[in-house]
Design a protein around this motif. Structure first.
Motif, PDB file in Angstrom:
ATOM      1  N   ASP A  49     118.223  50.344 -16.744  1.00  0.00           N
ATOM      2  CA  ASP A  49     116.933  50.845 -17.224  1.00  0.00           C
ATOM      3  C   ASP A  49     116.076  51.257 -16.037  1.00  0.00           C
ATOM      4  OD1 ASP A  49     115.838  48.455 -16.129  1.00  0.00           O
ATOM      5  OD2 ASP A  49     115.917  47.446 -18.056  1.00  0.00           O
ATOM      6  N   ARG A  50     114.937  51.847 -16.303  1.00  0.00           N
ATOM      7  CA  ARG A  50     114.077  52.354 -15.236  1.00  0.00           C
ATOM      8  C   ARG A  50     113.615  51.236 -14.299  1.00  0.00           C
ATOM      9  NH1 ARG A  50     111.593  57.291 -13.330  1.00  0.00           N
ATOM     10  NH2 ARG A  50     110.174  56.513 -11.749  1.00  0.00           N
ATOM     11  N   GLN A  51     113.200  50.103 -14.844  1.00  0.00           N
ATOM     12  CA  GLN A  51     112.698  49.006 -14.007  1.00  0.00           C
ATOM     13  C   GLN A  51     113.770  48.496 -13.046  1.00  0.00           C
ATOM     14  OE1 GLN A  51     110.830  45.687 -15.997  1.00  0.00           O
ATOM     15  NE2 GLN A  51     110.873  44.427 -14.156  1.00  0.00           N
ATOM     16  N   SER A  52     114.972  48.235 -13.557  1.00  0.00           N
ATOM     17  CA  SER A  52     116.023  47.735 -12.670  1.00  0.00           C
ATOM     18  C   SER A  52     116.447  48.811 -11.662  1.00  0.00           C
ATOM     19  CB  SER A  52     117.224  47.205 -13.450  1.00  0.00           C
ATOM     20  OG  SER A  52     117.834  48.229 -14.197  1.00  0.00           O
ATOM     21  N   ASN A  53     116.386  50.093 -12.059  1.00  0.00           N
ATOM     22  CA  ASN A  53     116.686  51.179 -11.119  1.00  0.00           C
ATOM     23  C   ASN A  53     115.672  51.191  -9.967  1.00  0.00           C
ATOM     24  OD1 ASN A  53     118.774  51.924 -12.788  1.00  0.00           O
ATOM     25  ND2 ASN A  53     117.791  53.779 -13.537  1.00  0.00           N
ATOM     26  N   GLU A  54     114.381  51.060 -10.302  1.00  0.00           N
ATOM     27  CA  GLU A  54     113.335  51.042  -9.270  1.00  0.00           C
ATOM     28  C   GLU A  54     113.509  49.840  -8.351  1.00  0.00           C
ATOM     29  OE1 GLU A  54     109.490  51.251 -11.102  1.00  0.00           O
ATOM     30  OE2 GLU A  54     109.861  53.237 -11.955  1.00  0.00           O
ATOM     31  N   GLU A  55     113.794  48.675  -8.924  1.00  0.00           N
ATOM     32  CA  GLU A  55     113.968  47.461  -8.123  1.00  0.00           C
ATOM     33  C   GLU A  55     115.180  47.577  -7.203  1.00  0.00           C
ATOM     34  OE1 GLU A  55     111.877  44.456 -11.384  1.00  0.00           O
ATOM     35  OE2 GLU A  55     114.066  44.660 -11.352  1.00  0.00           O
ATOM     36  N   MET A  56     116.276  48.120  -7.722  1.00  0.00           N
ATOM     37  CA  MET A  56     117.471  48.275  -6.912  1.00  0.00           C
ATOM     38  C   MET A  56     117.247  49.276  -5.778  1.00  0.00           C
ATOM     39  SD  MET A  56     120.455  47.216  -6.368  1.00  0.00           S
ATOM     40  CE  MET A  56     121.957  47.654  -5.554  1.00  0.00           C
ATOM     41  N   LEU A  57     116.551  50.366  -6.078  1.00  0.00           N
ATOM     42  CA  LEU A  57     116.274  51.360  -5.049  1.00  0.00           C
ATOM     43  C   LEU A  57     115.349  50.788  -3.977  1.00  0.00           C
ATOM     44  CD1 LEU A  57     116.812  54.204  -4.070  1.00  0.00           C
ATOM     45  CD2 LEU A  57     114.895  54.971  -5.466  1.00  0.00           C
ATOM     46  N   GLN A  58     114.308  50.071  -4.381  1.00  0.00           N
ATOM     47  CA  GLN A  58     113.403  49.455  -3.402  1.00  0.00           C
ATOM     48  C   GLN A  58     114.154  48.458  -2.535  1.00  0.00           C
ATOM     49  OE1 GLN A  58     109.805  47.786  -5.028  1.00  0.00           O
ATOM     50  NE2 GLN A  58     109.036  47.177  -3.025  1.00  0.00           N
ATOM     51  N   PHE A  59     114.971  47.633  -3.139  1.00  0.00           N
ATOM     52  CA  PHE A  59     115.770  46.646  -2.408  1.00  0.00           C
ATOM     53  C   PHE A  59     116.702  47.351  -1.411  1.00  0.00           C
ATOM     54  CE2 PHE A  59     119.403  43.846  -1.825  1.00  0.00           C
ATOM     55  CZ  PHE A  59     118.827  42.601  -1.659  1.00  0.00           C
ATOM     56  N   THR A  60     117.396  48.377  -1.885  1.00  0.00           N
ATOM     57  CA  THR A  60     118.352  49.099  -1.050  1.00  0.00           C
ATOM     58  C   THR A  60     117.663  49.806   0.116  1.00  0.00           C
ATOM     59  OG1 THR A  60     119.816  49.427  -2.950  1.00  0.00           O
ATOM     60  CG2 THR A  60     120.143  50.893  -1.060  1.00  0.00           C
ATOM     61  N   LEU A  61     116.539  50.481  -0.155  1.00  0.00           N
ATOM     62  CA  LEU A  61     115.839  51.199   0.908  1.00  0.00           C
ATOM     63  C   LEU A  61     115.257  50.255   1.955  1.00  0.00           C
ATOM     64  CD1 LEU A  61     114.110  54.048  -1.112  1.00  0.00           C
ATOM     65  CD2 LEU A  61     116.045  54.243   0.480  1.00  0.00           C
ATOM     66  N   GLN A  62     114.782  49.084   1.519  1.00  0.00           N
ATOM     67  CA  GLN A  62     114.271  48.129   2.482  1.00  0.00           C
ATOM     68  C   GLN A  62     115.399  47.563   3.342  1.00  0.00           C
ATOM     69  OE1 GLN A  62     111.627  45.264   0.653  1.00  0.00           O
ATOM     70  NE2 GLN A  62     110.104  46.828   0.209  1.00  0.00           N
ATOM     71  N   LYS A  63     116.549  47.306   2.748  1.00  0.00           N
ATOM     72  CA  LYS A  63     117.707  46.860   3.522  1.00  0.00           C
ATOM     73  C   LYS A  63     118.175  47.980   4.455  1.00  0.00           C
ATOM     74  CE  LYS A  63     120.000  43.463   2.568  1.00  0.00           C
ATOM     75  NZ  LYS A  63     120.038  42.141   3.220  1.00  0.00           N
ATOM     76  N   PHE A  64     118.179  49.207   3.961  1.00  0.00           N
ATOM     77  CA  PHE A  64     118.609  50.381   4.718  1.00  0.00           C
ATOM     78  C   PHE A  64     117.745  50.586   5.958  1.00  0.00           C
ATOM     79  CE2 PHE A  64     118.602  55.027   5.455  1.00  0.00           C
ATOM     80  CZ  PHE A  64     119.968  55.286   5.508  1.00  0.00           C
ATOM     81  N   SER A  65     116.436  50.339   5.827  1.00  0.00           N
ATOM     82  CA  SER A  65     115.511  50.600   6.930  1.00  0.00           C
ATOM     83  C   SER A  65     115.405  49.443   7.922  1.00  0.00           C
ATOM     84  CB  SER A  65     114.127  50.973   6.402  1.00  0.00           C
ATOM     85  OG  SER A  65     113.540  49.871   5.745  1.00  0.00           O
ATOM     86  N   ASP A  66     116.182  48.409   7.745  1.00  0.00           N
ATOM     87  CA  ASP A  66     116.222  47.306   8.702  1.00  0.00           C
ATOM     88  C   ASP A  66     116.544  47.864  10.090  1.00  0.00           C
ATOM     89  OD1 ASP A  66     116.631  44.237   9.225  1.00  0.00           O
ATOM     90  OD2 ASP A  66     118.418  45.227  10.051  1.00  0.00           O
ATOM     91  N   ASP A  67     115.874  47.369  11.110  1.00  0.00           N
ATOM     92  CA  ASP A  67     116.046  47.899  12.467  1.00  0.00           C
ATOM     93  C   ASP A  67     117.507  47.896  12.929  1.00  0.00           C
ATOM     94  OD1 ASP A  67     113.357  48.442  12.693  1.00  0.00           O
ATOM     95  OD2 ASP A  67     112.903  46.692  13.920  1.00  0.00           O
ATOM     96  N   GLU A  68     118.230  46.818  12.681  1.00  0.00           N
ATOM     97  CA  GLU A  68     119.630  46.761  13.120  1.00  0.00           C
ATOM     98  C   GLU A  68     120.504  47.742  12.352  1.00  0.00           C
ATOM     99  OE1 GLU A  68     121.749  43.134  14.258  1.00  0.00           O
ATOM    100  OE2 GLU A  68     119.915  42.077  13.669  1.00  0.00           O
ATOM    101  N   VAL A  69     120.262  47.874  11.056  1.00  0.00           N
ATOM    102  CA  VAL A  69     121.027  48.832  10.256  1.00  0.00           C
ATOM    103  C   VAL A  69     120.757  50.244  10.755  1.00  0.00           C
ATOM    104  CG1 VAL A  69     121.363  49.794   7.936  1.00  0.00           C
ATOM    105  CG2 VAL A  69     121.085  47.331   8.228  1.00  0.00           C
ATOM    106  N   MET A  70     119.476  50.565  10.972  1.00  0.00           N
ATOM    107  CA  MET A  70     119.122  51.901  11.452  1.00  0.00           C
ATOM    108  C   MET A  70     119.733  52.180  12.818  1.00  0.00           C
ATOM    109  SD  MET A  70     117.191  53.989   9.628  1.00  0.00           S
ATOM    110  CE  MET A  70     118.600  53.761   8.556  1.00  0.00           C
ATOM    111  N   LYS A  71     119.646  51.222  13.721  1.00  0.00           N
ATOM    112  CA  LYS A  71     120.196  51.405  15.067  1.00  0.00           C
ATOM    113  C   LYS A  71     121.687  51.733  14.995  1.00  0.00           C
ATOM    114  CE  LYS A  71     120.620  49.048  19.508  1.00  0.00           C
ATOM    115  NZ  LYS A  71     120.364  47.821  20.247  1.00  0.00           N
ATOM    116  N   THR A  72     122.398  51.066  14.116  1.00  0.00           N
ATOM    117  CA  THR A  72     123.829  51.297  13.960  1.00  0.00           C
ATOM    118  C   THR A  72     124.117  52.628  13.286  1.00  0.00           C
ATOM    119  OG1 THR A  72     124.204  48.911  13.837  1.00  0.00           O
ATOM    120  CG2 THR A  72     125.970  50.341  13.021  1.00  0.00           C
ATOM    121  N   LEU A  73     123.453  52.873  12.166  1.00  0.00           N
ATOM    122  CA  LEU A  73     123.718  54.106  11.405  1.00  0.00           C
ATOM    123  C   LEU A  73     123.343  55.366  12.170  1.00  0.00           C
ATOM    124  CD1 LEU A  73     122.587  53.343   7.745  1.00  0.00           C
ATOM    125  CD2 LEU A  73     124.905  53.754   8.564  1.00  0.00           C
ATOM    126  N   LEU A  74     122.159  55.375  12.763  1.00  0.00           N
ATOM    127  CA  LEU A  74     121.667  56.596  13.399  1.00  0.00           C
ATOM    128  C   LEU A  74     122.582  57.085  14.512  1.00  0.00           C
ATOM    129  CD1 LEU A  74     117.847  55.859  13.452  1.00  0.00           C
ATOM    130  CD2 LEU A  74     119.074  57.469  11.970  1.00  0.00           C
TER     131      LEU A  74
END
Length: 113
Positions: A49-74
């Motif tokens: 549903d929309r609520q769980s989609n928003e929560e999953m996206l927020q969770f994923t983007l916050q994990k994605f933007s973690d400094d160590e994740v970004m340093k590795t991915l970029l």
């Protein structure tokens, strides 16, 4: 050649001034928050549903933007992938934030005195 900002493109000669303008009024990093990923304890899934989609996206983007994740991915991303991600995030910011919201919420510009 143009140097891209979230809202504008600048000729390379104007890059230094553009970058200084972007970061001049930036608040310390402590103004940024990623508390959702630290405190959320509900269902994580996408497609229910929309609520769980928003929560999953927020969770994923916050994990994605973690400094160590970004340093590795970029360092591993192709120039094309960097361009695509930059363009997509800029598009979302321009589409869904007004100019004042962009400055207040995204750039964390200081409030006018």
């Amino acid at each position: 050649m143009l140097v891209k900002s979230w809202r504008n493109d600048y000729p390379v000669a104007g890059c230094k001034a553009a970058c200084e303008n972007i970061y001049r009024n930036r608040c310390p990093m402590a103004k940024h928050s990623h508390s959702f990923v630290e405190t959320f304890s509900g269902f994580l899934g996408y497609g229910l549903d929309r609520q769980s989609n928003e929560e999953m996206l927020q969770f994923t983007l916050q994990k994605f933007s973690d400094d160590e994740v970004m340093k590795t991915l970029l360092t591993r991303m192709s120039d094309e992938d960097l361009d695509e991600l930059f363009e997509m995030t800029g598009k979302m910011l321009r589409k869904y934030l007004s100019e004042p919201e962009y400055h207040r919420l995204f750039l964390k510009d200081k409030e006018p005195e």
